[in-house]
Design a protein around this motif. Sequence first.
Motif, PDB file in Angstrom:
ATOM      1  N   PHE A 176       0.823  -1.206   0.000  1.00 52.73           N
ATOM      2  CA  PHE A 176       0.000   0.000   0.000  1.00 52.73           C
ATOM      3  C   PHE A 176       0.860   1.260   0.000  1.00 52.73           C
ATOM      4  O   PHE A 176       0.636   2.177  -0.791  1.00 52.73           O
ATOM      5  N   VAL A 177       1.860   1.304   0.875  1.00 55.78           N
ATOM      6  CA  VAL A 177       2.746   2.475   0.961  1.00 55.78           C
ATOM      7  C   VAL A 177       3.514   2.661  -0.344  1.00 55.78           C
ATOM      8  O   VAL A 177       3.655   3.786  -0.845  1.00 55.78           O
ATOM      9  N   ALA A 178       4.015   1.569  -0.916  1.00 56.85           N
ATOM     10  CA  ALA A 178       4.772   1.663  -2.172  1.00 56.85           C
ATOM     11  C   ALA A 178       3.901   2.191  -3.310  1.00 56.85           C
ATOM     12  O   ALA A 178       4.349   3.028  -4.110  1.00 56.85           O
ATOM     13  N   VAL A 179       2.661   1.738  -3.381  1.00 57.93           N
ATOM     14  CA  VAL A 179       1.759   2.199  -4.450  1.00 57.93           C
ATOM     15  C   VAL A 179       1.414   3.674  -4.266  1.00 57.93           C
ATOM     16  O   VAL A 179       1.459   4.453  -5.228  1.00 57.93           O
ATOM     17  N   MET A 180       1.096   4.073  -3.056  1.00 61.89           N
ATOM     18  CA  MET A 180       0.767   5.484  -2.820  1.00 61.89           C
ATOM     19  C   MET A 180       1.956   6.387  -3.131  1.00 61.89           C
ATOM     20  O   MET A 180       1.803   7.438  -3.760  1.00 61.89           O
ATOM     21  N   ALA A 181       3.151   5.983  -2.716  1.00 67.01           N
ATOM     22  CA  ALA A 181       4.352   6.777  -3.002  1.00 67.01           C
ATOM     23  C   ALA A 181       4.615   6.845  -4.500  1.00 67.01           C
ATOM     24  O   ALA A 181       4.977   7.900  -5.035  1.00 67.01           O
ATOM     25  N   ALA A 182       4.424   5.735  -5.208  1.00 68.68           N
ATOM     26  CA  ALA A 182       4.647   5.714  -6.657  1.00 68.68           C
ATOM     27  C   ALA A 182       3.643   6.609  -7.379  1.00 68.68           C
ATOM     28  O   ALA A 182       3.999   7.309  -8.336  1.00 68.68           O
ATOM     29  N   VAL A 183       2.401   6.606  -6.936  1.00 68.98           N
ATOM     30  CA  VAL A 183       1.382   7.462  -7.556  1.00 68.98           C
ATOM     31  C   VAL A 183       1.721   8.937  -7.334  1.00 68.98           C
ATOM     32  O   VAL A 183       1.603   9.760  -8.252  1.00 68.98           O
ATOM     33  N   ILE A 184       2.180   9.281  -6.141  1.00 75.67           N
ATOM     34  CA  ILE A 184       2.550  10.671  -5.855  1.00 75.67           C
ATOM     35  C   ILE A 184       3.739  11.103  -6.703  1.00 75.67           C
ATOM     36  O   ILE A 184       3.723  12.173  -7.320  1.00 75.67           O
ATOM     37  N   VAL A 185       4.768  10.274  -6.756  1.00 73.50           N
ATOM     38  CA  VAL A 185       5.961  10.609  -7.558  1.00 73.50           C
ATOM     39  C   VAL A 185       5.604  10.733  -9.033  1.00 73.50           C
ATOM     40  O   VAL A 185       6.031  11.670  -9.712  1.00 73.50           O
ATOM     41  N   THR A 186       4.812   9.804  -9.542  1.00 75.90           N
ATOM     42  CA  THR A 186       4.414   9.850 -10.944  1.00 75.90           C
ATOM     43  C   THR A 186       3.567  11.083 -11.231  1.00 75.90           C
ATOM     44  O   THR A 186       3.753  11.742 -12.258  1.00 75.90           O
ATOM     45  N   GLY A 187       2.644  11.402 -10.350  1.00 79.26           N
ATOM     46  CA  GLY A 187       1.812  12.593 -10.540  1.00 79.26           C
ATOM     47  C   GLY A 187       2.640  13.860 -10.599  1.00 79.26           C
ATOM     48  O   GLY A 187       2.412  14.732 -11.442  1.00 79.26           O
ATOM     49  N   ARG A 188       3.617  13.974  -9.720  1.00 76.75           N
ATOM     50  CA  ARG A 188       4.489  15.156  -9.737  1.00 76.75           C
ATOM     51  C   ARG A 188       5.332  15.205 -11.004  1.00 76.75           C
ATOM     52  O   ARG A 188       5.545  16.272 -11.570  1.00 76.75           O
ATOM     53  N   TYR A 189       5.814  14.047 -11.452  1.00 80.38           N
ATOM     54  CA  TYR A 189       6.607  13.988 -12.676  1.00 80.38           C
ATOM     55  C   TYR A 189       5.787  14.431 -13.887  1.00 80.38           C
ATOM     56  O   TYR A 189       6.244  15.230 -14.699  1.00 80.38           O
ATOM     57  N   ILE A 190       4.576  13.932 -13.983  1.00 81.08           N
ATOM     58  CA  ILE A 190       3.717  14.283 -15.118  1.00 81.08           C
ATOM     59  C   ILE A 190       3.347  15.758 -15.062  1.00 81.08           C
ATOM     60  O   ILE A 190       3.323  16.436 -16.091  1.00 81.08           O
ATOM     61  N   THR A 191       3.067  16.280 -13.879  1.00 84.20           N
ATOM     62  CA  THR A 191       2.773  17.711 -13.731  1.00 84.20           C
ATOM     63  C   THR A 191       3.961  18.548 -14.174  1.00 84.20           C
ATOM     64  O   THR A 191       3.799  19.554 -14.879  1.00 84.20           O
ATOM     65  N   LYS A 192       5.163  18.143 -13.809  1.00 86.63           N
ATOM     66  CA  LYS A 192       6.371  18.865 -14.209  1.00 86.63           C
ATOM     67  C   LYS A 192       6.548  18.827 -15.728  1.00 86.63           C
ATOM     68  O   LYS A 192       6.887  19.838 -16.342  1.00 86.63           O
ATOM     69  N   LEU A 193       6.295  17.670 -16.341  1.00 89.32           N
ATOM     70  CA  LEU A 193       6.390  17.583 -17.806  1.00 89.32           C
ATOM     71  C   LEU A 193       5.395  18.516 -18.492  1.00 89.32           C
ATOM     72  O   LEU A 193       5.723  19.157 -19.493  1.00 89.32           O
ATOM     73  N   ARG A 194       4.185  18.575 -17.967  1.00 90.49           N
ATOM     74  CA  ARG A 194       3.162  19.424 -18.567  1.00 90.49           C
ATOM     75  C   ARG A 194       3.519  20.907 -18.432  1.00 90.49           C
ATOM     76  O   ARG A 194       3.289  21.682 -19.352  1.00 90.49           O
ATOM     77  N   ARG A 195       4.087  21.286 -17.279  1.00 93.73           N
ATOM     78  CA  ARG A 195       4.535  22.674 -17.114  1.00 93.73           C
ATOM     79  C   ARG A 195       5.642  23.021 -18.085  1.00 93.73           C
ATOM     80  O   ARG A 195       5.650  24.115 -18.648  1.00 93.73           O
ATOM     81  N   GLN A 196       6.578  22.119 -18.268  1.00 96.45           N
ATOM     82  CA  GLN A 196       7.675  22.353 -19.208  1.00 96.45           C
ATOM     83  C   GLN A 196       7.166  22.435 -20.640  1.00 96.45           C
ATOM     84  O   GLN A 196       7.678  23.220 -21.434  1.00 96.45           O
TER      85      GLN A 196
END
Length: 174
Positions: A151-171
Amino acid sequence: MSRTARTPVNPAPWHNGPETESVTDEPAEPGEITSTTAASAPPSTLSAVVITVITGLLIGSVAAVMHANIWYLSESVWLPWGLLFSGALVWFASVWCGTATRRVWAAAVPGLLSYVLSWAFAYLKNGSALVVTSWEAPIGMVGYAWFAVIFVAVMAAVIVTGRYITKLRRQARG
């Protein structure tokens, strides 16, 4: 440089003809797929589903087997290194799936499949040796902890991925 006079970009050894991919100084025509646009386009949804399901089944199977490795320092002191390794494996695979497909839901699929496989290994057959759940022995405690680690690994992965995708969209917006 004209479109007919092209220089090949890293051609494969078996490609020697003019049909190899090439670079020009001219901008691409609208709708034309170039090496840059092809590399930046996310994979299709079907491709993302296939990638995440295969990764989830492989990682879930390996992690369910590996999570129970325990290093016994003494009778009362033990280190569940397999739990840490398996949790990291699920996290890395989930982040890879999410960032490679550029979809947040894809980061959750390998972990969810790991959870389902672990649950099946633990409860579909009485006396399962793959995922033991009991409060009486360290192996059983690690079995219960394994579900929390997923559960912790999935939640952390979703948060990291969400931030990565948000950063790509801003760029991309500039």
